[in-house]
Design an enzyme around this catalytic site. Structure first.
Site, PDB file in Angstrom:
ATOM      1  N   LYS A 161       0.953  -1.212   0.316  1.00  0.00           N
ATOM      2  CA  LYS A 161      -0.040   0.221   0.049  1.00  0.00           C
ATOM      3  C   LYS A 161       1.201   0.996  -0.340  1.00  0.00           C
ATOM      4  CE  LYS A 161      -4.037  -0.509   2.089  1.00  0.00           C
ATOM      5  NZ  LYS A 161      -4.938  -0.659   3.657  1.00  0.00           N
ATOM      6  N   GLY A 168      -9.221   2.959  -0.938  1.00  0.00           N
ATOM      7  CA  GLY A 168      -8.686   2.404  -1.607  1.00  0.00           C
ATOM      8  C   GLY A 168      -7.871   2.642  -3.160  1.00  0.00           C
ATOM      9  N   GLU A 203       0.432  -5.324   4.647  1.00  0.00           N
ATOM     10  CA  GLU A 203       0.134  -5.539   5.191  1.00  0.00           C
ATOM     11  C   GLU A 203      -0.803  -6.638   4.531  1.00  0.00           C
ATOM     12  OE1 GLU A 203      -2.601  -1.818   6.849  1.00  0.00           O
ATOM     13  OE2 GLU A 203      -4.092  -2.973   5.650  1.00  0.00           O
ATOM     14  N   ASN A 293     -15.039   5.119  16.027  1.00  0.00           N
ATOM     15  CA  ASN A 293     -15.899   6.315  15.713  1.00  0.00           C
ATOM     16  C   ASN A 293     -16.616   6.907  17.007  1.00  0.00           C
ATOM     17  OD1 ASN A 293     -15.280   6.069  13.414  1.00  0.00           O
ATOM     18  ND2 ASN A 293     -16.945   4.913  12.926  1.00  0.00           N
ATOM     19  N   ARG A 295     -17.630   8.989  18.998  1.00  0.00           N
ATOM     20  CA  ARG A 295     -19.515   9.363  18.114  1.00  0.00           C
ATOM     21  C   ARG A 295     -20.840   8.661  18.287  1.00  0.00           C
ATOM     22  NH1 ARG A 295     -20.869   7.773  13.167  1.00  0.00           N
ATOM     23  NH2 ARG A 295     -18.552   8.013  11.947  1.00  0.00           N
ATOM     24  N   ARG A 341     -31.119   1.956   5.358  1.00  0.00           N
ATOM     25  CA  ARG A 341     -31.264   3.415   5.177  1.00  0.00           C
ATOM     26  C   ARG A 341     -31.795   3.428   3.587  1.00  0.00           C
ATOM     27  NH1 ARG A 341     -25.485   5.507   6.672  1.00  0.00           N
ATOM     28  NH2 ARG A 341     -24.304   3.890   8.351  1.00  0.00           N
TER      29      ARG A 341
END
Lengths: 458, 81
Positions: A161, A168, A203, A293, A295, A341
């Site tokens: 990477k 990506g 990775e 995250n 939140r 959603r």
């Protein structure tokens, strides 16, 4: 300890502002909505006790404008600020500014936001806490020999990477040492050409990864988990359909995964609601922490449905000075939950946005159906923000029953005036692989491509 | 010389640059051909290019960078030869 706050300002918009207002009101708190010029007649404004204008439609001038938000805190006399998700919810400087203005930030400490918001720092914290991360090189790999040595430790296939890549881009996969030797130089040259920086790192390549995440709650001292959600159905890295619990995990893996999340959250003395995201490798049955995250998340309601825990209420309570009311043993999984959603997008036109006026609305109801929404009949969906209209949240005693119930609810839903993704969800729910829970993070894009080009797929 | 208005195809936010740190697509007074991109409209976090339909001189923009725009709103004035 008693709740030290009495008036919550919601520094957000859309369905999450409505969700926070509801939780705050049930706690007996006063509520303040803020609104941009485009949201003056929003559902949140209609439902809140008080509403304060914070500027022009564009988010940079309103919902992301710290100065205007702090002015609204002062003008309204709010003593707490809930940031919702997106916008300033993971901005440590905003959390600090709220505290300096004398109000409570309903979220973790600025320090915890900073640590967990930085990928490298979060990975280090995870490794210190003994939480598995995706195996990889320790930073940049410069020579072919070094790459081969690292790969021998990690195993093949392996990803090369570009350090300066992301989203990506700048990724090559090598299946063997021979391929790695060949590709290293190419990858470095490519990275230099594409990003102006030839640095690469290695990775583990996970062929079929699921996105599994663990919901945690902390009061600054104690942390509990509320089990996991599976969010593998994504398009362009945006989640579309989520469920809880994950259909892929056995009980022992689930327990190990959720315990690891608690360990990491405890290591940073986490306060509030948070989510630890993991990749789950279907082939090796291993899980790897990727990020946290700090939140509340869009898909939090499915966790609320299977555990009965009101996550937004709990985060307000613990940030308002109370201790966690729940012991880990209180939090058990009951049944299965799904979230669809419903976005204002046209799936037949490559998900082109469809803002506009809602000219008719019929919402599903009945057992096990919950709708978290910003929509009312006659409302205008502005073009300036994300396209999420509502979340159809379904709960039933089993996963099969939840799938059937979701399909039933989607048939009842009608939104006129704007295009939505509802019909796409109905198709997904009928798909044999979705029904079997047999998917991974690239599954949906493949499915969509095959659907628009059936001849090419055959 | 005929004048031609470039109309906004979508509601959203108009940008004259491909990215905040990049130069504008075209300057006032520039020569444009049919298909030249003169800006972007952001709708619900997706970006669409605004192309001119006829060539000529782009006399001036009629909206500011980052202004909210409506479908059918004139964005720029073009003088065709």
């Amino acid at each position: 300890m008693a709740l030290s706050i009495r008036k919550v300002l919601v520094a957000n918009r859309g369905e999450i502002a409505v969700r926070v207002i509801r939780a705050a009101r049930e706690l007996g708190l006063q509520t303040v909505a803020v609104f941009s010029d485009a949201d003056a007649d929003s559902l949140a404004v209609r439902l809140a006790d008080q509403a304060v204008g914070i500027g022009p439609a564009q988010a940079a001038k309103s919902y992301l404008n710290v100065e205007r938000l702090l002015d609204a805190v002062k003008a309204s006399g709010a003593d707490a600020v809930h940031p919702g998700y997106g916008f300033l919810s993971e901005n440590a400087a905003f959390a600090e500014a709220v505290a300096q203005a004398g109000a409570v930030f309903i979220g973790p400490s600025p320090q915890a936001i900073r640590t967990m918001g930085n990928k490298a720092a979060a990975r280090e914290a995870a490794m210190r806490a003994g939480v598995p991360c995706v195996p990889g090189s320790d930073g940049v790999v410069s020579s072919v020999d070094e790459a081969v040595a690292v790969a021998a430790r990690i195993g093949y296939p392996i990803m090369i990477k570009a350090s300066a890549g992301g989203g990506g881009r700048g990724i090559r996969v090598a299946a063997s040492a021979d391929e790695l030797v060949q590709q290293m130089t190419v990858a470095q040259t490519e990275a230099q050409a594409a990003f102006g920086d030839g640095a690469v790192y290695l990775e583990r390549f996970i062929r079929r990864a699921r996105h599994v995440e663990v919901q945690i709650l902390g009061d600054g001292e104690r942390v509990v988990h509320c089990w996991e959600r599976e969010c593998s159905l994504q398009r362009r890295r945006q989640k579309i359909f989520e469920e809880a619990p994950s259909p892929a995990l056995d009980a022992a893996t689930r327990e190990a995964l959720c315990t690891s999340a608690v360990k990491l959250a405890q290591a940073v003395n986490y306060r509030g609601a948070g989510t630890l995201e993991y990749l789950y490798d279907d082939d090796s049955r291993e899980f790897f922490f990727i990020e946290m995250n700090t939140r509340i998340q869009v898909e939090h309601p499915i966790t609320e449905m299977i555990t009965g825990v009101d996550l937004v209420r709990e985060m307000i309570r613990v940030c308002g000075g109370e201790t966690l009311s729940l012991a880990q043993s209180d939090i058990v999984i009951r049944g299965a939950a799904i979230e669809c959603r419903i976005n204002a997008e046209d799936p037949s036109r490559n998900f082109f946005p469809s803002p506009g006026k809602v000219t008719g609305l019929q919402l599903p109801a009945g057992p096990g159906v919950r709708i978290d929404s910003m929509v009312f009949d006659g409302c205008t969906i502005p073009p300036y923000y994300d396209s999420l209209l509502m979340k159809l949240v379904i709960h039933a005693e089993t996963r099969d029953a939840a799938l059937a119930r979701a399909a039933r609810a989607l048939r009842e839903l009608r939104v006129d005036g704007v295009k939505t993704t509802a019909a796409l969800h109905a198709e997904l729910l009928a798909d044999p692989e979705v029904r079997a829970g047999a998917f991974h993070t690239n599954w949906l894009e493949g499915w969509l491509a095959a659907r628009t080009a059936p001849a090419a797929a055959a | 010389m005929a004048q031609h208005e470039v109309l906004c195809p979508l509601p959203g936010t108009f940008y004259r640059r491909p990215a905040p740190d990049k130069p504008v697509f075209v300057e006032d007074g520039a020569t444009v051909a049919a298909g030249t991109v003169i800006g972007l409209v952001e709708v619900m976090k997706q970006f669409s290019e605004v192309q001119v339909e006829v060539g000529g001189t782009l006399v001036r923009f009629l909206v500011d960078n980052e202004a909210p725009v409506e479908p059918g709103q004139p964005l720029a004035l073009i003088e065709t030869a």
